[in-house]
Motif scaffolding. Structure first.
Motif, PDB file in Angstrom:
ATOM      1  N   GLY A  35      60.441  35.862   7.920  1.00 35.64           N
ATOM      2  CA  GLY A  35      59.719  36.954   7.304  1.00 35.64           C
ATOM      3  C   GLY A  35      59.701  36.883   5.797  1.00 35.64           C
ATOM      4  N   HIS A  36      58.975  37.828   5.195  1.00 31.89           N
ATOM      5  CA  HIS A  36      58.935  38.014   3.736  1.00 31.89           C
ATOM      6  C   HIS A  36      58.398  36.767   3.026  1.00 31.89           C
ATOM      7  CE1 HIS A  36      62.797  40.452   4.840  1.00 31.89           C
ATOM      8  NE2 HIS A  36      61.701  41.020   5.334  1.00 31.89           N
ATOM      9  N   PRO A  37      57.209  36.302   3.325  1.00 29.48           N
ATOM     10  CA  PRO A  37      56.679  35.071   2.722  1.00 29.48           C
ATOM     11  C   PRO A  37      56.395  35.242   1.229  1.00 29.48           C
ATOM     12  CG  PRO A  37      54.969  36.186   3.946  1.00 29.48           C
ATOM     13  CD  PRO A  37      56.241  36.934   4.230  1.00 29.48           C
TER      14      PRO A  37
ATOM     15  N   LEU B 263      53.070  40.358  23.123  1.00 29.16           N
ATOM     16  CA  LEU B 263      54.306  40.590  22.382  1.00 29.16           C
ATOM     17  C   LEU B 263      55.369  39.598  22.850  1.00 29.16           C
ATOM     18  CD1 LEU B 263      55.839  42.422  20.359  1.00 29.16           C
ATOM     19  CD2 LEU B 263      56.539  43.817  22.318  1.00 29.16           C
ATOM     20  N   GLY B 264      55.890  38.802  21.916  1.00 25.10           N
ATOM     21  CA  GLY B 264      56.927  37.834  22.250  1.00 25.10           C
ATOM     22  C   GLY B 264      58.318  38.429  22.162  1.00 25.10           C
ATOM     23  N   LYS B 265      59.231  37.905  22.977  1.00 27.14           N
ATOM     24  CA  LYS B 265      60.616  38.371  22.969  1.00 27.14           C
ATOM     25  C   LYS B 265      61.568  37.193  23.089  1.00 27.14           C
ATOM     26  CE  LYS B 265      59.597  42.909  24.970  1.00 27.14           C
ATOM     27  NZ  LYS B 265      59.935  43.896  26.024  1.00 27.14           N
ATOM     28  N   ASP B 266      62.802  37.379  22.552  1.00 31.21           N
ATOM     29  CA  ASP B 266      63.804  36.332  22.680  1.00 31.21           C
ATOM     30  C   ASP B 266      64.525  36.462  24.021  1.00 31.21           C
ATOM     31  OD1 ASP B 266      65.594  38.410  22.424  1.00 31.21           O
ATOM     32  OD2 ASP B 266      66.165  37.919  20.356  1.00 31.21           O
ATOM     33  N   LYS B 267      65.586  35.670  24.205  1.00 38.86           N
ATOM     34  CA  LYS B 267      66.298  35.641  25.476  1.00 38.86           C
ATOM     35  C   LYS B 267      66.947  36.970  25.814  1.00 38.86           C
ATOM     36  CE  LYS B 267      67.191  30.696  25.001  1.00 38.86           C
ATOM     37  NZ  LYS B 267      68.234  29.640  24.822  1.00 38.86           N
ATOM     38  N   LEU B 268      67.239  37.780  24.771  1.00 39.82           N
ATOM     39  CA  LEU B 268      67.877  39.071  24.996  1.00 39.82           C
ATOM     40  C   LEU B 268      66.868  40.203  25.106  1.00 39.82           C
ATOM     41  CD1 LEU B 268      70.875  38.729  22.489  1.00 39.82           C
ATOM     42  CD2 LEU B 268      70.868  38.299  24.968  1.00 39.82           C
ATOM     43  N   GLY B 269      65.609  39.856  25.038  1.00 45.15           N
ATOM     44  CA  GLY B 269      64.569  40.864  25.169  1.00 45.15           C
ATOM     45  C   GLY B 269      64.161  41.523  23.877  1.00 45.15           C
ATOM     46  N   SER B 270      64.630  41.010  22.739  1.00 46.35           N
ATOM     47  CA  SER B 270      64.270  41.581  21.436  1.00 46.35           C
ATOM     48  C   SER B 270      63.079  40.835  20.843  1.00 46.35           C
ATOM     49  CB  SER B 270      65.465  41.501  20.481  1.00 46.35           C
ATOM     50  OG  SER B 270      66.551  42.267  20.962  1.00 46.35           O
ATOM     51  N   THR B 271      62.314  41.541  20.031  1.00 44.20           N
ATOM     52  CA  THR B 271      61.164  40.944  19.361  1.00 44.20           C
ATOM     53  C   THR B 271      61.522  40.663  17.907  1.00 44.20           C
ATOM     54  OG1 THR B 271      59.591  42.071  20.795  1.00 44.20           O
ATOM     55  CG2 THR B 271      58.768  41.267  18.688  1.00 44.20           C
ATOM     56  N   ASN B 272      61.369  39.431  17.475  1.00 44.59           N
ATOM     57  CA  ASN B 272      61.691  39.016  16.120  1.00 44.59           C
ATOM     58  C   ASN B 272      60.440  39.002  15.237  1.00 44.59           C
ATOM     59  OD1 ASN B 272      64.604  38.368  16.254  1.00 44.59           O
ATOM     60  ND2 ASN B 272      63.941  36.859  17.789  1.00 44.59           N
TER      61      ASN B 272
ATOM     62  N   PRO C  96      53.528  27.242  12.141  1.00 46.32           N
ATOM     63  CA  PRO C  96      54.143  26.344  13.127  1.00 46.32           C
ATOM     64  C   PRO C  96      55.665  26.299  13.069  1.00 46.32           C
ATOM     65  CG  PRO C  96      53.176  25.101  11.322  1.00 46.32           C
ATOM     66  CD  PRO C  96      52.740  26.519  11.135  1.00 46.32           C
ATOM     67  N   PHE C  97      56.267  26.858  12.014  1.00 41.77           N
ATOM     68  CA  PHE C  97      57.725  26.806  11.896  1.00 41.77           C
ATOM     69  C   PHE C  97      58.382  28.094  12.393  1.00 41.77           C
ATOM     70  CE2 PHE C  97      55.592  27.691   7.873  1.00 41.77           C
ATOM     71  CZ  PHE C  97      56.089  28.949   7.541  1.00 41.77           C
ATOM     72  N   ASN C  98      57.608  28.948  13.062  1.00 42.20           N
ATOM     73  CA  ASN C  98      58.171  30.145  13.669  1.00 42.20           C
ATOM     74  C   ASN C  98      58.921  29.805  14.960  1.00 42.20           C
ATOM     75  OD1 ASN C  98      57.185  32.061  11.801  1.00 42.20           O
ATOM     76  ND2 ASN C  98      55.181  32.107  12.806  1.00 42.20           N
ATOM     77  N   GLY C  99      59.607  30.778  15.480  1.00 40.18           N
ATOM     78  CA  GLY C  99      60.276  30.661  16.778  1.00 40.18           C
ATOM     79  C   GLY C  99      60.548  32.040  17.323  1.00 40.18           C
TER      80      GLY C  99
ATOM     81  N   ASP D  46      56.544  39.473  16.482  1.00 42.89           N
ATOM     82  CA  ASP D  46      56.028  38.371  17.301  1.00 42.89           C
ATOM     83  C   ASP D  46      54.932  38.911  18.226  1.00 42.89           C
ATOM     84  OD1 ASP D  46      55.619  36.212  18.926  1.00 42.89           O
ATOM     85  OD2 ASP D  46      57.709  35.926  19.516  1.00 42.89           O
ATOM     86  N   PHE D  47      53.736  39.022  17.653  1.00 41.82           N
ATOM     87  CA  PHE D  47      52.632  39.636  18.386  1.00 41.82           C
ATOM     88  C   PHE D  47      51.329  38.958  17.967  1.00 41.82           C
ATOM     89  CE2 PHE D  47      49.300  42.931  18.773  1.00 41.82           C
ATOM     90  CZ  PHE D  47      49.420  43.232  20.130  1.00 41.82           C
ATOM     91  N   LEU D  48      50.651  38.356  18.934  1.00 38.67           N
ATOM     92  CA  LEU D  48      49.392  37.676  18.657  1.00 38.67           C
ATOM     93  C   LEU D  48      48.533  37.706  19.919  1.00 38.67           C
ATOM     94  CD1 LEU D  48      47.845  36.064  16.472  1.00 38.67           C
ATOM     95  CD2 LEU D  48      48.791  33.978  17.473  1.00 38.67           C
ATOM     96  N   LYS D  49      47.271  38.012  19.728  1.00 34.43           N
ATOM     97  CA  LYS D  49      46.310  38.082  20.831  1.00 34.43           C
ATOM     98  C   LYS D  49      46.804  39.039  21.922  1.00 34.43           C
ATOM     99  CE  LYS D  49      44.511  33.460  19.974  1.00 34.43           C
ATOM    100  NZ  LYS D  49      44.271  32.083  20.503  1.00 34.43           N
ATOM    101  N   ASN D  50      47.293  40.192  21.432  1.00 34.29           N
ATOM    102  CA  ASN D  50      47.751  41.272  22.316  1.00 34.29           C
ATOM    103  C   ASN D  50      48.923  40.875  23.206  1.00 34.29           C
ATOM    104  OD1 ASN D  50      45.816  43.202  21.470  1.00 34.29           O
ATOM    105  ND2 ASN D  50      44.264  42.224  22.769  1.00 34.29           N
TER     106      ASN D  50
END
Length: 639
Positions: free
Chosen positions: A283-285, A245-254, A274-277, A239-243
């Motif tokens: 993954g694995h398209p 890094l996204g994280k979930d509620k527990l601090g992990s990056t999916n 648009p169907f990400n979260g 989960d990384f775009l335009k520098n």
């Protein structure tokens, strides 16, 4: 060109095209079968059986198709026909036994399993068959995949090979040759980037082989799938775009799925789907053949457990539908990952929830006529092992591809393995005239087993070419026959061939039969009364002489019958009258003992072939008109 010659040539061309079409039909059926399109393959095999074209072979493949469609009732019917064939491969004894087990006919199943052992069959009890699944037992009765070396593996993780336009794209954590190395805390390897190789033997893969553009980031990137036109790429990335890094509620990056566009040989214009979260991974398209659906793995809420296989519709306006779970036939309460859709729309995936050989195994799916997935098949060894096996890719023809594994013996933590499937073996060649070296169309080529039983028969096409499917590790005899040529037979063996061999080339030269000296025989015309098609008494003596010669003296003689009228009457009426005279002549000869096939043609020509000038422009006597009311006989062959 005379009309009769045009007709003969047209018929010959039609027969040649028909044979060529049947050859193409057989290839199409095998191609569908190789790519897990068993429903469509079954329809084509039925067509071949109905036309009695390579029917024994088509029957065996039809039985296999029904077995893989999880239809043991139909499979049993055609396996029974298969095991009754002379010289049938012994594997079909085993397949029949397993199909009988599929319909709970255990008594007969034991009989055929015993027969399989008696003829030298070897049974391997694979772990994934312990659930009494007859389908996997049949599919894995004989090894179908063979591994070849991949030279570009590294000491790090390499997986997700995807081939497009001759380039192999793959994900790798190698990051040698750059000054800064980012390490992934999970395994202390560099983060994944996407690399390119030209072939299996391309060993010089380094930072210069990275994908050009903006796809590779400082975090995990890959694996990828690419549209047929080569302009759109879907890929996995943290989960990384335009520098950012996204994280979930527990601090992990999916993981998320992104899209890139090819601009001037570089992949750019990165767009998040648009169907990400951020609270789950996508993954694995993988794209389906017509690029209307994008498949992927996800551990989002609402699945069956672990990660599941989903898909979204790709709309014509470029928007995307809502994710749909592919269902419980594929997905389990554990992990299903790495979907791949082959050129016939069959889904392959990795799972540790279906019965397998170890951790993640690779499975194929079988669909019914409505394209609903009805069963899964473990691809067996050597594709699967006791370790993780995943990231399957199959070429368009279904005969080669890649997968990844962390099995023992590799050079890194995950390695890419290339596979080949044993292709259908064919015998093919050209039949030519020994004197002229010209091809001989419409020549009968027959394939026989060692007992002299006919396996298959076909006619050469307009180029003198023939092609037939044969089994490996088998001895055959090819017999070639044609009128006016010596019969030719020759032995052919498919034993001890390399797996990569797809064809045995066997050209055949035919010699003309030696002509015997036969005294020239002249047949005389018979004549008809005006406006009648009745054989006159004076004509029967000549017809009886012709019968005697053809039946008793020249039993291989063939003739043509041509009948005529005088010029009186309309052209249309004279054509009908002359044809009636030809039919009357033909019937007399056949009724008196001449075989119909020895009369090549019987045809009326009306007033087209007058023997004098009585064409209506001058006055003629009745005797002159009589000379035109006749049937002539032309000797085509004396032997």
């Amino acid at each position: 060109m005379k009309l009769k010659n045009y007709i003969i040539i047209s018929i010959g061309m039609f027969i040649g095209l028909l044979t060529y079409s049947q050859n193409g039909t057989l290839k199409r059926a095998d191609n569908l079968f190789n790519k897990f399109s068993f429903v469509n393959a079954a329809e084509v095999y039925h067509e071949l059986i109905d036309k009695n074209y390579n029917a024994d072979y088509a029957t065996r493949k039809l039985a296999d198709s029904y077995a893989f469609m999880r239809n043991p009732d139909s499979a049993v019917v055609y396996y029974k026909k298969a095991v009754e064939q002379p010289n049938v491969p012994i594997a079909y004894y085993y397949n029949y036994a397993q199909a009988l087990r599929g319909v709970k006919n255990y008594k007969d199943s034991r009989v055929w399993m015993k027969r399989f052992k008696e003829v030298g069959g070897n049974i391997k009890q694979e772990k994934f068959t312990k659930d009494s699944d007859f389908l996997n037992a049949i599919f894995n009765a004989k090894q179908k995949y063979f591994l070849t070396d991949v030279k570009f593996n590294s000491k790090y993780s390499d997986f997700g090979a995807f081939q497009h336009n001759g380039i192999i794209y793959f994900a790798s954590s190698r990051d040698e040759g750059v000054s800064t190395k980012h390490l992934y805390g999970w395994n202390q390897e560099p983060f994944l980037d996407i690399y390119m190789a030209l072939n299996n033997t391309d060993s010089l893969i380094n930072h210069k082989s990275k994908l050009k553009g903006d796809v590779n980031s400082v975090y995990h990137d890959g694996p990828v799938t690419i549209s047929k036109d080569g302009k759109t790429m879907y890929f996995s990335r943290n989960d990384f775009l335009k520098n950012k890094l996204g994280k979930d509620k527990l601090g992990s990056t999916n993981l998320k799925i992104y899209k890139a566009i090819l601009v001037d040989d570089a992949w750019t214009n990165i767009e998040e789907m648009p169907f990400n979260g951020s609270d789950f991974s996508n993954g694995h398209p993988a794209l389906n053949p017509d690029e209307t659906k994008l498949y992927f793995a996800s551990d989002r809420m609402g699945g069956y457990g672990g990660s599941d296989i989903y898909y979204v519709d790709i709309n014509q306006d470029g928007t995307y539908g809502k994710p749909k779970n592919i269902g419980a036939v594929v997905n389990t309460n554990k992990n299903e990952k790495f979907p791949f859709i082959n050129s016939e729309g069959a889904l392959f995936f990795a799972s540790d929830g279906h019965p397998g050989l170890g951790l993640l195994d690779i499975f194929g799916t079988v669909s019914d006529k409505k394209n609903t997935i009805v069963s899964v098949i473990n691809l067996g060894v050597p594709v699967n092992s006791s370790k993780d096996d995943f990231a399957f890719f199959m070429s368009v023809d279904g005969l080669s591809g890649y997968f990844a594994s962390n099995r023992s013996g590799g050079v890194g933590s995950d390695d890419i393995y290339a596979f080949d499937r044993v292709p259908q073996l064919i015998i093919e060649g050209i039949v030519t005239d020994a004197e002229t070296n010209q091809p001989l169309p419409n020549t009968v080529v027959t394939l026989l087993n060692t007992n002299g039983d006919e396996i298959a028969r076909e006619e050469t096409d307009e180029n003198g070419e023939y092609i037939m499917n044969i089994e490996r590790d088998t001895d055959y005899t090819v017999s070639v026959t044609r009128i006016d040529f010596e019969k030719t037979t020759l032995p052919v063996s498919s034993k001890n061939l390399e797996r990569s061999v797809k064809s045995i080339k066997t050209d055949i030269v035919l010699n003309h039969k030696q002509k015997e000296h036969i005294q020239k025989t002249e047949f005389y015309p018979i004549y008809f009364d005006f406006n009648k098609a009745v054989i006159r008494e004076d004509g029967t003596s000549e017809l009886d002489r012709i019968v005697n010669l053809m039946v008793n003296k020249y039993p291989k003689m063939t003739i043509k019958i041509s009948s005529h009228t005088d010029s009186r009457g309309t052209t249309e009426y004279n054509n009908e009258l002359s044809q009636a005279r030809a039919v009357a002549t033909y019937n007399y000869l056949v009724n008196h003992g001449v075989k119909p096939e020895r009369i090549i043609e019987y045809k009326g020509y009306g007033e087209q072939q007058l023997v004098n000038n009585c064409d209506g422009t001058i006055n003629c006597t009745e005797a002159q008109h009589q000379l035109n009311r006749r049937t002539d006989f032309i000797v085509i062959a004396m032997e």
